[in-house]
Design an enzyme around this catalytic site. Structure first.
Site, PDB file in Angstrom:
ATOM      1  N   CYS A  42       0.856  -1.196   0.000  1.00 57.46           N
ATOM      2  CA  CYS A  42       0.000   0.000   0.000  1.00 57.46           C
ATOM      3  C   CYS A  42       0.887   1.239   0.000  1.00 57.46           C
ATOM      4  CB  CYS A  42      -0.888  -0.015   1.239  1.00 57.46           C
ATOM      5  SG  CYS A  42      -2.040   1.392   1.309  1.00 57.46           S
ATOM      6  N   ASP A  44       0.465   3.745   1.739  1.00 60.27           N
ATOM      7  CA  ASP A  44       0.431   4.319   3.088  1.00 60.27           C
ATOM      8  C   ASP A  44       1.843   4.601   3.622  1.00 60.27           C
ATOM      9  OD1 ASP A  44       0.233   4.407   6.068  1.00 60.27           O
ATOM     10  OD2 ASP A  44      -1.873   3.973   5.657  1.00 60.27           O
ATOM     11  N   ARG A  46       2.980   4.715   6.452  1.00 59.99           N
ATOM     12  CA  ARG A  46       3.401   3.957   7.644  1.00 59.99           C
ATOM     13  C   ARG A  46       3.929   2.566   7.300  1.00 59.99           C
ATOM     14  NH1 ARG A  46      -2.417   4.540  10.313  1.00 59.99           N
ATOM     15  NH2 ARG A  46      -2.832   3.990   8.159  1.00 59.99           N
ATOM     16  N   HIS A  98      -2.052  -4.008   5.042  1.00 62.91           N
ATOM     17  CA  HIS A  98      -1.773  -3.573   6.416  1.00 62.91           C
ATOM     18  C   HIS A  98      -3.077  -3.278   7.139  1.00 62.91           C
ATOM     19  CE1 HIS A  98      -2.478   0.839   5.956  1.00 62.91           C
ATOM     20  NE2 HIS A  98      -2.318   0.531   4.689  1.00 62.91           N
ATOM     21  N   CYS A 101      -5.886  -0.116   7.080  1.00 64.93           N
ATOM     22  CA  CYS A 101      -5.716   0.468   5.743  1.00 64.93           C
ATOM     23  C   CYS A 101      -6.925   1.347   5.392  1.00 64.93           C
ATOM     24  CB  CYS A 101      -5.565  -0.644   4.713  1.00 64.93           C
ATOM     25  SG  CYS A 101      -5.311  -0.037   3.025  1.00 64.93           S
TER      26      CYS A 101
END
Ligand SMILES: [Zn+2]
Length: 217
Positions: A42, A44, A46, A98, A101
């Site tokens: 992803c 993302d 993080r 994750h 998400c």
């Protein structure tokens, strides 16, 4: 919080530290990249592939998009996979979701976010396919379960692509894995959706989906 000028000073400090502790590191990188791993994750912020896995520059080939989706006609993702498999000869491809998400939660809850709704529709297809499993879980468990199910379905999408089908037909050793990352604890989970040949897709899929149900019982 970093501001934009910090990025250059961080970069210079990092490059200097790498060169100090590993003289010749960058010179060796210029010769070739020969990563053994490909990460499809992803976007993302993080979930940074290298840091999570302790891999260095040159060790992992990366493709990221919202909610780690592999769409049959996505030439961006498939071209990246094709290069990794045919040219770099990666040995392992990990599709990594994750927990927490935003894309998966938006799909689960029908949250409208804009253009991305059309992308997230692919995850709603996953949700609808597994409606029976999700409806049997408490609401607090559905998000994590859909993260897992989305990874499992995207592994299938990757495995049925021409790139993987052709590689396996030629006898190439390349294994696809489905993993999930815990933003809350920093740990990777193996969803045991592991496929090393076309005929393994079906049994791996059935076992992995059962694993999602068992894990959340
Ligand atoms: Zn995400």
């Amino acid at each position: 919080m970093a501001n934009i000028n910090d990025l250059f000073s961080h970069n210079r400090a990092w490059a200097a530290e790498m060169e100090r502790t590993r003289p010749g590191f960058f010179t060796s990188l210029t010769k070739q990249q020969k990563p053994k791993f490909m990460w499809i994750g992803c976007s993302d912020s993080r979930v940074p592939a290298n840091q999570i896995t302790g891999l260095e520059p040159g060790e992992v080939f990366v493709h990221r998009n919202v909610a780690n989706v592999i769409v049959h006609s996505d030439l961006n993702a498939l071209s990246t996979v094709q290069f990794a498999v045919d040219m770099l000869k990666v040995e392992h491809i990990m599709v990594v979701g994750h927990y927490g998400c935003g894309g998966v939660l938006a799909a689960l809850n029908n949250t409208r976010v804009g253009l991305a709704d059309n992308w997230i529709r692919h995850i709603q297809d996953v949700r609808d396919r597994h409606r029976g499993i999700l409806d049997n879980l408490g609401p607090e468990r559905r998000g994590d379960a859909l993260v897992d199910l989305n990874v499992i379905e995207q592994v299938v999408n990757l495995c049925v692509s021409t790139v993987m089908t052709d590689a396996w037909a030629k006898g190439q050793k390349v294994c696809v894995h489905g993993w999930a990352f815990g933003v809350h604890d920093g740990l990777l989970q193996d969803l045991h959706m592991t496929v090393a040949d076309t005929d393994q897709i079906e049994p791996a899929y059935r076992a992995a989906v059962e694993g999602v149900v068992a894990a959340r019982r």
